[in-house]
Enzyme design. Sequence first.
Site, short mmCIF file in Angstrom:
data_model
loop_
_atom_site.label_atom_id
_atom_site.label_comp_id
_atom_site.label_asym_id
_atom_site.label_seq_id
_atom_site.Cartn_x
_atom_site.Cartn_y
_atom_site.Cartn_z
N GLN A 225 39.02 41.48 40.77
CA GLN A 225 38.77 40.66 41.97
C GLN A 225 37.70 41.36 42.81
O GLN A 225 37.73 42.58 42.98
CB GLN A 225 40.06 40.49 42.78
CG GLN A 225 41.24 39.94 41.99
CD GLN A 225 41.20 38.43 41.80
OE1 GLN A 225 40.32 37.74 42.31
NE2 GLN A 225 42.16 37.91 41.05
N GLU A 275 45.78 37.70 28.16
CA GLU A 275 44.39 37.77 28.59
C GLU A 275 43.49 37.76 27.36
O GLU A 275 43.81 38.41 26.35
CB GLU A 275 44.21 39.06 29.41
CG GLU A 275 42.82 39.58 29.57
CD GLU A 275 41.88 38.65 30.33
OE1 GLU A 275 42.28 38.10 31.36
OE2 GLU A 275 40.74 38.48 29.85
N CYS A 349 40.35 29.88 42.14
CA CYS A 349 39.09 30.06 42.87
C CYS A 349 38.32 28.74 42.92
O CYS A 349 37.14 28.73 43.25
CB CYS A 349 38.24 31.16 42.23
SG CYS A 349 37.81 30.80 40.52
C1 LIG Z 1 40.03 34.88 37.68
S1 LIG Z 1 40.23 36.09 36.44
C2 LIG Z 1 41.85 36.66 36.84
C3 LIG Z 1 42.20 38.03 36.37
C4 LIG Z 1 43.49 38.64 36.94
N1 LIG Z 1 44.57 37.70 37.10
C5 LIG Z 1 43.24 39.38 38.23
O1 LIG Z 1 43.98 39.20 39.21
O2 LIG Z 1 42.28 40.18 38.28
C6 LIG Z 1 40.45 35.13 35.02
C7 LIG Z 1 40.73 35.91 33.75
O3 LIG Z 1 40.97 34.97 32.70
C8 LIG Z 1 40.46 35.50 31.49
N2 LIG Z 1 40.33 34.36 30.56
C9 LIG Z 1 39.33 33.47 30.43
N3 LIG Z 1 39.61 32.55 29.51
C10 LIG Z 1 40.86 32.85 29.04
C11 LIG Z 1 41.72 32.25 28.07
N4 LIG Z 1 41.35 31.17 27.41
N5 LIG Z 1 42.92 32.81 27.84
C12 LIG Z 1 43.30 33.94 28.50
N6 LIG Z 1 42.52 34.56 29.43
C13 LIG Z 1 41.33 34.01 29.69
C14 LIG Z 1 39.18 36.18 31.93
O4 LIG Z 1 38.77 37.14 30.96
C15 LIG Z 1 39.60 36.79 33.26
O5 LIG Z 1 40.10 38.10 33.08
#
Ligand SMILES: C[S@@+](CC[C@H](N)C(=O)[O-])C[C@H]1O[C@@H](n2cnc3c(N)ncnc32)[C@H](O)[C@@H]1O
Length: 390
Positions: A225, A275, A349
């Site tokens: 974040q 993830e 977001c």
């Molecule tokens: C907004 S970030 C949130 C990360 C975490 N929850 C945090 O608080 O830092 C979204 C996350 O989703 C992962 N992501 C994207 N597509 C995904 C998928 N299809 N399945 C699982 N994770 C995914 C990205 O790599 C990223 O780490």
Amino acid sequence: MQCDYFDAGACASCTWMGRAYADQVADKQRHVEQLLAPALAGRPPVAWLPPATGPEEGFRNKAKMVVAGTVEAPALGILGAGGRGIDLRHCGLHEPGLHDALPVLAEHVVRARLAPYDVGSRRGELKHLLVTRSPDGELMVRWVLRSTEPEARLRKHLGWLLERLPVAVASINVQPEHKAVLEGEREIVLTEQATLAMRLDVGVDVGVDVGDGLRLHLRPQSFFQTNTTVATVLYEQARAWVAETAPASVWDLYSGVGGFALALAGPGRSVTGVEIAPEAVVSAQLSAAEAGLDRARFVAADATAWALEQPRAAHPDLVVVNPPRRGIGPALTGWLESSGVREVLYSSCNATSLARDLAALASYDVEAARLLDMFPQTTHHEVLVRLRRP
Ligand SMILES: C[S@@+](CC[C@H](N)C(=O)[O-])C[C@H]1O[C@@H](n2cnc3c(N)ncnc32)[C@H](O)[C@@H]1O
């Protein structure tokens, strides 16, 4: 906030620059409520908590700088018209520690003869400089290069840099393709240490005690974040809500380096983070092991595919989702609807995709919500929503 770059017309990234901060927050709250209104119509009223805010400047823990100009005079910032580099090294959104580091990193580019990549001629090597600062003041520095040609020079001049800046992790990211992506798949770590420890004082704001706080290991190629202060409140808020219902099992889907999962872990509770980025999963596993959390596990998989594969008996009491801007989509909302999951925390977001997903989660009441201003001076927002089956 006042910004010389904005006033001079050099950078227009912060579309709300110059607006009173209280007005920005009030506008975001109104905007998010408007976007969610159709999905919430006909449901019991939502309890909106007061917006969570942090400093309105100096809040970004990560600098993502395009490198342009020449090897003698590199520009760290963005590309303007015609691919010309615009130097933004004094950007006021960056934490002060990043602010101090960027001129030294620019000097290092000159010393190590890292020729900036020129988009027009496709010549040069250094495309981006990505710098993350931990709350303890340590840095992760990543040079995104077209090839490994400058590796020996970078290694040779690394000592000079380490004497001047608190660099904990330094790495080369190789991005050979001529396209507008921030980084490539290959990473070469140059330092002994491969993770930056992000220590968050989770527990302070909402009175939940987690001892020494949350220590999240961050490896290159892992999401974190952007705003450490507001991220801390985000995880605290999740902890406070979860403490009220005390679920025995939690899934954290889209878990990144495990912020939610590790903030929610505790005695008598199993947590599973899912993830897609393998490096983020390794980071989360390291943090869990260090904290002695033997009931926290992390899986590298697509969140939806993984959830759909689990037998019903394995469904948890509570699911956290924190997807990218596209939201969780119909397959995962459909799975939640038909699952036995009693409670969902959705951190988003993008209130447009959140509204679409909430409309599809018709079996749940939307009990409470909170806007978190992770991105002052811009229209971007983060919103955390608590859903429960009636
Ligand atoms: C907004 S970030 C949130 C990360 C975490 N929850 C945090 O608080 O830092 C979204 C996350 O989703 C992962 N992501 C994207 N597509 C995904 C998928 N299809 N399945 C699982 N994770 C995914 C990205 O790599 C990223 O780490």
